[in-house]
Design an enzyme around this catalytic site. Structure first.
Site, PDB file in Angstrom:
ATOM      1  N   LYS A  13      36.635  29.383  45.199  1.00 37.50           N
ATOM      2  CA  LYS A  13      35.357  29.856  44.654  1.00 37.50           C
ATOM      3  C   LYS A  13      34.907  28.978  43.482  1.00 37.50           C
ATOM      4  O   LYS A  13      33.752  28.577  43.403  1.00 37.50           O
ATOM      5  CB  LYS A  13      35.480  31.318  44.188  1.00 37.50           C
ATOM      6  CG  LYS A  13      35.926  32.280  45.289  1.00 37.50           C
ATOM      7  CD  LYS A  13      36.008  33.706  44.798  1.00 37.50           C
ATOM      8  CE  LYS A  13      37.065  33.967  43.740  1.00 37.50           C
ATOM      9  NZ  LYS A  13      38.451  33.721  44.200  1.00 37.50           N
ATOM     10  N   ARG A  88      34.047  42.719  41.854  1.00 33.86           N
ATOM     11  CA  ARG A  88      35.366  42.852  42.476  1.00 33.86           C
ATOM     12  C   ARG A  88      35.699  44.290  42.827  1.00 33.86           C
ATOM     13  O   ARG A  88      36.777  44.552  43.370  1.00 33.86           O
ATOM     14  CB  ARG A  88      36.430  42.353  41.502  1.00 33.86           C
ATOM     15  CG  ARG A  88      36.758  40.878  41.654  1.00 33.86           C
ATOM     16  CD  ARG A  88      37.562  40.475  40.450  1.00 33.86           C
ATOM     17  NE  ARG A  88      38.636  39.604  40.768  1.00 33.86           N
ATOM     18  CZ  ARG A  88      38.629  38.295  40.501  1.00 33.86           C
ATOM     19  NH1 ARG A  88      37.580  37.730  39.960  1.00 33.86           N
ATOM     20  NH2 ARG A  88      39.671  37.569  40.782  1.00 33.86           N
ATOM     21  N   ARG A 127      47.858  24.115  41.621  1.00 31.43           N
ATOM     22  CA  ARG A 127      46.658  24.010  40.768  1.00 31.43           C
ATOM     23  C   ARG A 127      47.015  23.603  39.343  1.00 31.43           C
ATOM     24  O   ARG A 127      47.931  24.153  38.736  1.00 31.43           O
ATOM     25  CB  ARG A 127      45.908  25.337  40.735  1.00 31.43           C
ATOM     26  CG  ARG A 127      44.771  25.316  39.702  1.00 31.43           C
ATOM     27  CD  ARG A 127      43.752  26.388  39.878  1.00 31.43           C
ATOM     28  NE  ARG A 127      44.307  27.714  39.820  1.00 31.43           N
ATOM     29  CZ  ARG A 127      43.605  28.805  40.116  1.00 31.43           C
ATOM     30  NH1 ARG A 127      42.354  28.706  40.493  1.00 31.43           N
ATOM     31  NH2 ARG A 127      44.176  29.988  40.051  1.00 31.43           N
ATOM     32  N   ARG A 160      47.945  27.646  35.152  1.00 29.55           N
ATOM     33  CA  ARG A 160      47.531  28.983  34.708  1.00 29.55           C
ATOM     34  C   ARG A 160      48.711  29.936  34.747  1.00 29.55           C
ATOM     35  O   ARG A 160      49.472  29.932  35.718  1.00 29.55           O
ATOM     36  CB  ARG A 160      46.415  29.507  35.632  1.00 29.55           C
ATOM     37  CG  ARG A 160      45.041  29.253  35.064  1.00 29.55           C
ATOM     38  CD  ARG A 160      43.930  29.544  36.029  1.00 29.55           C
ATOM     39  NE  ARG A 160      43.947  30.877  36.614  1.00 29.55           N
ATOM     40  CZ  ARG A 160      42.970  31.336  37.385  1.00 29.55           C
ATOM     41  NH1 ARG A 160      41.911  30.582  37.642  1.00 29.55           N
ATOM     42  NH2 ARG A 160      43.022  32.547  37.911  1.00 29.55           N
ATOM     43  N   ARG A 171      48.098  39.474  42.912  1.00 27.64           N
ATOM     44  CA  ARG A 171      46.641  39.219  42.942  1.00 27.64           C
ATOM     45  C   ARG A 171      46.114  39.325  44.370  1.00 27.64           C
ATOM     46  O   ARG A 171      45.019  39.842  44.599  1.00 27.64           O
ATOM     47  CB  ARG A 171      46.332  37.833  42.366  1.00 27.64           C
ATOM     48  CG  ARG A 171      46.460  37.797  40.852  1.00 27.64           C
ATOM     49  CD  ARG A 171      46.570  36.375  40.313  1.00 27.64           C
ATOM     50  NE  ARG A 171      45.416  35.556  40.583  1.00 27.64           N
ATOM     51  CZ  ARG A 171      45.426  34.218  40.550  1.00 27.64           C
ATOM     52  NH1 ARG A 171      46.551  33.575  40.266  1.00 27.64           N
ATOM     53  NH2 ARG A 171      44.336  33.553  40.790  1.00 27.64           N
TER      54      ARG A 171
HETATM   55  P1  AP5 Z   1      39.870  27.303  42.966  1.00 27.34           P
HETATM   56  O1  AP5 Z   1      38.531  26.705  43.251  1.00 27.34           O
HETATM   57  O2  AP5 Z   1      40.351  27.300  41.558  1.00 27.34           O
HETATM   58  O3  AP5 Z   1      39.951  28.759  43.628  1.00 27.34           O
HETATM   59  P2  AP5 Z   1      39.364  30.150  43.134  1.00 27.34           P
HETATM   60  O4  AP5 Z   1      38.951  30.908  44.351  1.00 27.34           O
HETATM   61  O5  AP5 Z   1      38.334  29.936  42.077  1.00 27.34           O
HETATM   62  O6  AP5 Z   1      40.695  30.751  42.559  1.00 27.34           O
HETATM   63  P3  AP5 Z   1      41.002  31.675  41.289  1.00 27.34           P
HETATM   64  O7  AP5 Z   1      42.484  31.754  41.222  1.00 27.34           O
HETATM   65  O8  AP5 Z   1      40.281  31.172  40.066  1.00 27.34           O
HETATM   66  O9  AP5 Z   1      40.372  33.008  41.745  1.00 27.34           O
HETATM   67  P4  AP5 Z   1      40.711  34.405  41.258  1.00 27.34           P
HETATM   68  O10 AP5 Z   1      39.600  35.167  41.874  1.00 27.34           O
HETATM   69  O11 AP5 Z   1      42.073  34.907  41.517  1.00 27.34           O
HETATM   70  O12 AP5 Z   1      40.729  34.234  39.670  1.00 27.34           O
HETATM   71  P5  AP5 Z   1      39.617  34.443  38.537  1.00 27.34           P
HETATM   72  O13 AP5 Z   1      39.704  33.284  37.651  1.00 27.34           O
HETATM   73  O14 AP5 Z   1      38.301  34.833  39.097  1.00 27.34           O
HETATM   74  O15 AP5 Z   1      40.947  26.544  43.893  1.00 27.34           O
HETATM   75  C1  AP5 Z   1      42.322  26.837  43.786  1.00 27.34           C
HETATM   76  C2  AP5 Z   1      43.134  25.546  43.951  1.00 27.34           C
HETATM   77  O16 AP5 Z   1      42.969  25.060  45.290  1.00 27.34           O
HETATM   78  C3  AP5 Z   1      42.671  24.394  43.036  1.00 27.34           C
HETATM   79  O17 AP5 Z   1      43.802  23.650  42.652  1.00 27.34           O
HETATM   80  C4  AP5 Z   1      41.747  23.542  43.933  1.00 27.34           C
HETATM   81  O18 AP5 Z   1      41.770  22.181  43.548  1.00 27.34           O
HETATM   82  C5  AP5 Z   1      42.368  23.759  45.311  1.00 27.34           C
HETATM   83  N1  AP5 Z   1      41.381  23.754  46.388  1.00 27.34           N
HETATM   84  C6  AP5 Z   1      40.127  24.288  46.373  1.00 27.34           C
HETATM   85  N2  AP5 Z   1      39.527  24.124  47.559  1.00 27.34           N
HETATM   86  C7  AP5 Z   1      40.438  23.496  48.371  1.00 27.34           C
HETATM   87  C8  AP5 Z   1      40.409  23.061  49.735  1.00 27.34           C
HETATM   88  N3  AP5 Z   1      39.326  23.240  50.519  1.00 27.34           N
HETATM   89  N4  AP5 Z   1      41.516  22.463  50.233  1.00 27.34           N
HETATM   90  C9  AP5 Z   1      42.626  22.273  49.450  1.00 27.34           C
HETATM   91  N5  AP5 Z   1      42.709  22.649  48.147  1.00 27.34           N
HETATM   92  C10 AP5 Z   1      41.614  23.273  47.616  1.00 27.34           C
HETATM   93  O19 AP5 Z   1      40.208  35.744  37.809  1.00 27.34           O
HETATM   94  C11 AP5 Z   1      41.428  35.715  37.103  1.00 27.34           C
HETATM   95  C12 AP5 Z   1      41.757  37.103  36.601  1.00 27.34           C
HETATM   96  O20 AP5 Z   1      40.714  37.562  35.719  1.00 27.34           O
HETATM   97  C13 AP5 Z   1      41.847  38.193  37.680  1.00 27.34           C
HETATM   98  O21 AP5 Z   1      43.134  38.244  38.279  1.00 27.34           O
HETATM   99  C14 AP5 Z   1      41.537  39.452  36.859  1.00 27.34           C
HETATM  100  O22 AP5 Z   1      42.649  39.832  36.088  1.00 27.34           O
HETATM  101  C15 AP5 Z   1      40.459  38.960  35.904  1.00 27.34           C
HETATM  102  N6  AP5 Z   1      39.096  39.114  36.450  1.00 27.34           N
HETATM  103  C16 AP5 Z   1      38.201  38.125  36.737  1.00 27.34           C
HETATM  104  N7  AP5 Z   1      37.069  38.640  37.202  1.00 27.34           N
HETATM  105  C17 AP5 Z   1      37.234  39.988  37.216  1.00 27.34           C
HETATM  106  C18 AP5 Z   1      36.408  41.069  37.629  1.00 27.34           C
HETATM  107  N8  AP5 Z   1      35.161  40.873  38.113  1.00 27.34           N
HETATM  108  N9  AP5 Z   1      36.903  42.330  37.528  1.00 27.34           N
HETATM  109  C19 AP5 Z   1      38.155  42.559  37.024  1.00 27.34           C
HETATM  110  N10 AP5 Z   1      38.990  41.573  36.637  1.00 27.34           N
HETATM  111  C20 AP5 Z   1      38.531  40.301  36.731  1.00 27.34           C
END
Ligand code: AP5
Length: 215
Positions: A13, A88, A127, A160, A171
């Site tokens: 994402k 979410r 990552r 991270r 997660r």
């Molecule tokens: P990346 O692009 O970083 O993936 P992502 O989907 O953004 O992953 P996240 O881990 O950031 O998502 P998440 O939803 O768990 O965490 P968030 O930060 O929102 O890609 C991942 C890796 O793969 C990278 O190394 C990239 O280079 C690689 N990659 C990408 N595309 C690729 C491809 N096509 N092929 C190969 N490799 C690839 O949230 C973190 C925490 O915050 C949550 O757990 C929660 O505690 C809290 N939080 C955030 N938002 C909320 C909410 N709305 N409500 C409640 N809690 C929340």
């Protein structure tokens, strides 16, 4: 245009949202990034959110809705934005609808990145991100030119804390139990939901996302 990027942890994402933002000029609003910034700055929000994030749990809805509301309502005059990581829960989705009604903008598309759990585990173990400028790399799929160093700003890359294997598993469970059902909310309404195969190279996924948006 208002676009929701949806999908499990590590689906891409953030990576895809960044590229879409560059291509469209829309602002990317990532709740994960906002929370990590608050944790880094040691704000009251960061102190409150940290234990949920480190455990792989969702930060409570009232906190998240308050956080996003500021940005969404402040965006009244702007062209729109790309939401990464919000909503979410059904409560968050309903709150978002109320905010958008207030600024008179509908959600144009929900884009869902479908990625297999095995790929997610590998992606998140590889990552690395830059705490200075926010750039994201992957040791296996998208490495920096110099190992451990940011191409953009030269800062040392970090892993991270929530990318540790047991937390990734939690997660994923939380995503399946609490977040995936939100897609039902959008499918029940009139918002277009597009599933995009995310287990492909970054550029191929980006092409499909742009096609789904008619770009
Ligand atoms: P990346 O692009 O970083 O993936 P992502 O989907 O953004 O992953 P996240 O881990 O950031 O998502 P998440 O939803 O768990 O965490 P968030 O930060 O929102 O890609 C991942 C890796 O793969 C990278 O190394 C990239 O280079 C690689 N990659 C990408 N595309 C690729 C491809 N096509 N092929 C190969 N490799 C690839 O949230 C973190 C925490 O915050 C949550 O757990 C929660 O505690 C809290 N939080 C955030 N938002 C909320 C909410 N709305 N409500 C409640 N809690 C929340």
């Amino acid at each position: 245009m208002i676009v929701i990027l949806f999908g499990p942890p590590g689906a891409g994402k953030g990576t895809q949202g960044e590229l879409l933002a560059q291509a469209t000029g829309l602002r990317k609003l990532s709740t994960g990034d906002l929370l990590r910034e608050a944790v880094r700055d040691g704000t009251p929000l960061g102190q409150q959110a940290r234990r949920f994030m480190d455990a792989g749990e969702l930060v409570p809805d009232p906190v998240m809705v308050g956080l996003v509301k500021e940005s969404v309502l402040g965006d009244r005059a702007a062209r729109g934005f790309i939401l990464d990581g919000f909503p979410r829960t059904r409560t968050q989705a309903q709150a978002l609808d109320s905010m958008l009604t207030e600024i008179g903008k509908p959600i144009d598309n929900v884009l869902v990145l479908d990625v297999l759990d095995d790929s997610i585990v590998q992606r998140l173990s590889g990552r690395r991100s830059c705490p200075q400028c926010g750039a994201v790399y992957n040791e296996y799929f998208d490495p920096p030119a110099v190992p451990g160093t940011c191409d953009r700003c030269g800062h040392a890359l970090v892993q991270r804390p929530d990318d540790e294997a047991a937390t990734v598993k939690r997660r994923l469970d939380v995503y399946r139990q609490q977040t995936e059902p939100v897609l039902g909310y959008y499918r029940e309404g009139k918002t277009p939901v597009h599933a995009i195969a995310g287990d492909r190279p970054i550029e191929a996924v980006q092409d499909s996302l742009r096609k789904a948006l008619g770009l």
